[in-house]
Design a protein around this motif. Structure first.
Motif, mmCIF file in Angstrom:
data_model
loop_
_atom_site.group_PDB
_atom_site.id
_atom_site.type_symbol
_atom_site.label_atom_id
_atom_site.label_comp_id
_atom_site.label_asym_id
_atom_site.label_seq_id
_atom_site.Cartn_x
_atom_site.Cartn_y
_atom_site.Cartn_z
ATOM 1 N N LEU A 37 52.959 20.248 33.719
ATOM 2 C CA LEU A 37 52.913 21.422 32.841
ATOM 3 C C LEU A 37 51.548 21.536 32.186
ATOM 4 O O LEU A 37 51.080 20.607 31.531
ATOM 5 N N ARG A 38 50.899 22.683 32.360
ATOM 6 C CA ARG A 38 49.642 22.986 31.689
ATOM 7 C C ARG A 38 49.929 23.956 30.546
ATOM 8 O O ARG A 38 50.519 25.024 30.775
ATOM 9 N N VAL A 39 49.526 23.592 29.346
ATOM 10 C CA VAL A 39 49.836 24.385 28.159
ATOM 11 C C VAL A 39 48.542 24.856 27.505
ATOM 12 O O VAL A 39 47.747 24.043 27.022
ATOM 13 N N SER A 40 48.319 26.161 27.488
ATOM 14 C CA SER A 40 47.171 26.722 26.786
ATOM 15 C C SER A 40 47.512 26.852 25.303
ATOM 16 O O SER A 40 48.505 27.490 24.944
ATOM 17 N N LEU A 41 46.701 26.242 24.454
ATOM 18 C CA LEU A 41 46.960 26.269 23.021
ATOM 19 C C LEU A 41 46.266 27.428 22.317
ATOM 20 O O LEU A 41 46.626 27.783 21.195
ATOM 21 N N THR A 42 45.265 28.003 22.956
ATOM 22 C CA THR A 42 44.545 29.140 22.390
ATOM 23 C C THR A 42 43.717 29.775 23.486
ATOM 24 O O THR A 42 43.332 29.110 24.450
ATOM 25 N N ASP A 43 43.445 31.071 23.352
ATOM 26 C CA ASP A 43 42.551 31.729 24.299
ATOM 27 C C ASP A 43 41.117 31.733 23.783
ATOM 28 O O ASP A 43 40.203 32.157 24.469
ATOM 29 N N ARG A 44 40.909 31.244 22.561
ATOM 30 C CA ARG A 44 39.584 31.256 21.938
ATOM 31 C C ARG A 44 38.732 30.094 22.428
ATOM 32 O O ARG A 44 39.251 29.040 22.788
ATOM 33 N N CYS A 45 37.424 30.304 22.416
ATOM 34 C CA CYS A 45 36.511 29.241 22.819
ATOM 35 C C CYS A 45 35.218 29.362 22.022
ATOM 36 O O CYS A 45 34.840 30.460 21.586
ATOM 37 N N ASN A 46 34.545 28.233 21.828
ATOM 38 C CA ASN A 46 33.279 28.229 21.096
ATOM 39 C C ASN A 46 32.069 28.129 22.023
ATOM 40 O O ASN A 46 30.950 27.968 21.559
ATOM 41 N N LEU A 47 32.288 28.222 23.338
ATOM 42 C CA LEU A 47 31.218 28.374 24.304
ATOM 43 C C LEU A 47 31.407 29.693 25.051
ATOM 44 O O LEU A 47 32.483 30.294 24.993
ATOM 45 N N ARG A 48 30.379 30.110 25.745
ATOM 46 C CA ARG A 48 30.441 31.341 26.528
ATOM 47 C C ARG A 48 29.939 31.051 27.941
ATOM 48 O O ARG A 48 28.932 31.589 28.391
ATOM 49 N N CYS A 49 30.659 30.164 28.634
ATOM 50 C CA CYS A 49 30.227 29.748 29.961
ATOM 51 C C CYS A 49 30.129 30.950 30.901
ATOM 52 O O CYS A 49 31.035 31.797 30.945
ATOM 53 N N THR A 50 29.046 31.001 31.655
ATOM 54 C CA THR A 50 28.721 32.150 32.488
ATOM 55 C C THR A 50 29.856 32.546 33.416
ATOM 56 O O THR A 50 30.127 33.736 33.625
ATOM 57 N N TYR A 51 30.553 31.555 33.986
ATOM 58 C CA TYR A 51 31.607 31.849 34.962
ATOM 59 C C TYR A 51 32.955 32.138 34.311
ATOM 60 O O TYR A 51 33.946 32.318 35.011
ATOM 61 N N CYS A 52 32.994 32.194 32.989
ATOM 62 C CA CYS A 52 34.272 32.376 32.302
ATOM 63 C C CYS A 52 34.327 33.657 31.475
ATOM 64 O O CYS A 52 35.264 34.429 31.599
ATOM 65 N N MET A 53 33.323 33.868 30.612
ATOM 66 C CA MET A 53 33.374 35.038 29.739
ATOM 67 C C MET A 53 31.972 35.525 29.397
ATOM 68 O O MET A 53 31.000 34.782 29.531
ATOM 69 N N PRO A 54 31.865 36.775 28.949
ATOM 70 C CA PRO A 54 30.553 37.315 28.602
ATOM 71 C C PRO A 54 30.022 36.697 27.300
ATOM 72 O O PRO A 54 30.802 36.140 26.515
ATOM 73 N N PRO A 55 28.718 36.779 27.053
ATOM 74 C CA PRO A 55 28.133 36.171 25.857
ATOM 75 C C PRO A 55 28.745 36.661 24.551
ATOM 76 O O PRO A 55 28.822 35.913 23.578
ATOM 77 N N GLU A 56 29.182 37.918 24.539
ATOM 78 C CA GLU A 56 29.752 38.472 23.304
ATOM 79 C C GLU A 56 31.207 38.075 23.086
ATOM 80 O O GLU A 56 31.808 38.408 22.062
ATOM 81 N N GLY A 57 31.790 37.353 24.037
ATOM 82 C CA GLY A 57 33.173 36.926 23.888
ATOM 83 C C GLY A 57 34.155 37.986 24.356
ATOM 84 O O GLY A 57 33.788 38.962 25.016
ATOM 85 N N LEU A 58 35.426 37.800 24.014
ATOM 86 C CA LEU A 58 36.496 38.685 24.456
ATOM 87 C C LEU A 58 37.339 39.115 23.266
ATOM 88 O O LEU A 58 37.165 38.618 22.147
ATOM 89 N N ASP A 59 38.253 40.030 23.498
ATOM 90 C CA ASP A 59 39.236 40.381 22.481
ATOM 91 C C ASP A 59 40.314 39.305 22.481
ATOM 92 O O ASP A 59 41.061 39.151 23.454
ATOM 93 N N TRP A 60 40.401 38.518 21.398
ATOM 94 C CA TRP A 60 41.347 37.408 21.336
ATOM 95 C C TRP A 60 42.765 37.907 21.102
ATOM 96 O O TRP A 60 42.991 39.020 20.610
#
Length: 351
Positions: free
Chosen positions: A36-59
């Motif tokens: 079982l993989r459990v995501s505890l939050t969609d928020r992150c304190n990095l903006r890895c190029t292959y994951c999300m844009p530099p400005e972040g996302l709508d949490w």
């Protein structure tokens, strides 16, 4: 070793398909989900190029995110009613979850006791590693795609390289071993880090796992032609180290392991795209807002949060989970012309 072929994964079959109200998480193709993989939050304190844009996302709105108690209850149902044996807490970045230590303690207190691990970018881990170890956490996976400080800042849009190194060292000191490092190589950006990453992990006693970049970026810019493949990675590593296949059975593990310079150290390659291991998949995923996903690339989810908050019993929730698992597709279908990238990015799914 150059250009060695990755062997086919072992398919894990169920003995029989259980009736509703009994048994574990079995799909129509005979696979049994025990991880079982459990995501505890969609928020992150990095903006890895292959994951999300530099400005972040709508949490996610806070009201939609599961509470600590709800997460622990769903994990308990998975363990007690559905045969879950391993629990991995992910994000986003799970260290951003204020109740993380308590959630880990709740999971490790279950009977039968599951193996409990954490995937993190390690920012803040130096401070919390001892508490996580005391809560019973078994081990840590740390995402690190380069050992070059400037390249780290370019890839993540944050200057936090020293924090990651400190977190890795703290996890090792706290006994959260084996400490595993997950790395993604991007063409034209950090390909040359393959060997330095391996040398760094060999020096510090960490286990390195390279992961092919997957179509899970928020801006949907992934293309297979630009991906650094498993074969590319092995060719680069083989220029500096002798690699021989590890003879230990792979089972349902996603990484194919290679002995480095005769062992005992190993390096793993997770060929999620070019050598998919869907036939041996034993995972089920719970998002931070209480949705069950059968695959990273699924475009459908099954809601557990609504019945949970409406007063459903453990058995009712377990049955919903079983039914959701029956719909698991035979594979992710990336090679199919009809493949569509999931709407949710990786940060909102949980690795």
């Amino acid at each position: 070793m150059t250009g060695a072929e990755l062997p086919d994964p072992v398919v894990r079959h169920a003995v029989s398909t259980p009736a509703p109200g009994a048994g574990g998480l079995v799909d129509r193709h005979g696979r049994v989900a025990t991880d079982l993989r459990v995501s505890l939050t969609d928020r992150c304190n990095l903006r890895c190029t292959y994951c999300m844009p530099p400005e972040g996302l709508d949490w996610l709105p806070k009201v939609e995110v599961l509470t600590d108690e709800e997460i622990v209850r769903l994990v308990r149902i998975g363990v007690e009613h559905l045969g879950i044996e391993e629990v991995r807490f992910t994000g986003g970045e799970p260290l951003l979850r204020p109740g993380l230590v308590g959630i880990v303690a709740g999971a490790t207190a279950l009977t039968p006791r599951p193996e409990v691990s954490l995937t993190t970018n390690a920012i803040g881990l130096a401070r919390v590693a001892p508490a996580l170890a005391a809560a019973g956490l078994d081990r840590i996976n740390v995402s690190l795609d380069t050992v070059d400080r400037d390249r780290f800042a370019s890839l993540t849009h944050r200057d936090r390289f020293d924090d990651v190194l400190a977190g890795l060292a703290a996890a090792h000191r706290a006994g959260l071993t084996p400490v595993k490092v997950n790395a993604v190589l991007l063409r034209g950006m950090n390909e040359e880090d393959a060997v330095p990453l391996l040398d760094f992990c060999l020096e510090h006693g960490y286990q390195l796992r390279f992961i092919e970049q997957m179509p899970l970026d928020a801006h949907h810019a992934w293309t297979r032609g630009e991906m650094v493949t498993a074969e590319d990675i092995l060719e680069r590593l083989s220029a500096s180290h002798a690699l021989t296949p590890d003879t230990e059975a792979r089972g349902s593990a996603p990484a194919e392991r290679w002995l480095v310079d005769g062992g005992p150290a190993t390096v793993g390659v997770i060929a999620s795209v070019t050598r998919s291991f869907c036939g041996s998949c034993d995972r089920t995923r719970l998002t931070a807002d209480g949705q069950i996903r059968n695959c990273l690339f699924a475009r459908e989810e099954s809601d557990l949060r609504t019945p949970l908050r409406a007063g459903a019993t453990d058995q009712e929730i377990a049955d919903r989970w079983r039914i959701a698992t029956l719909g698991k597709l035979p594979g992710h279908g990336i090679d199919d012309p009809s493949f569509l990238q999931p709407t949710r990015p990786m940060s909102a799914i949980g690795g």
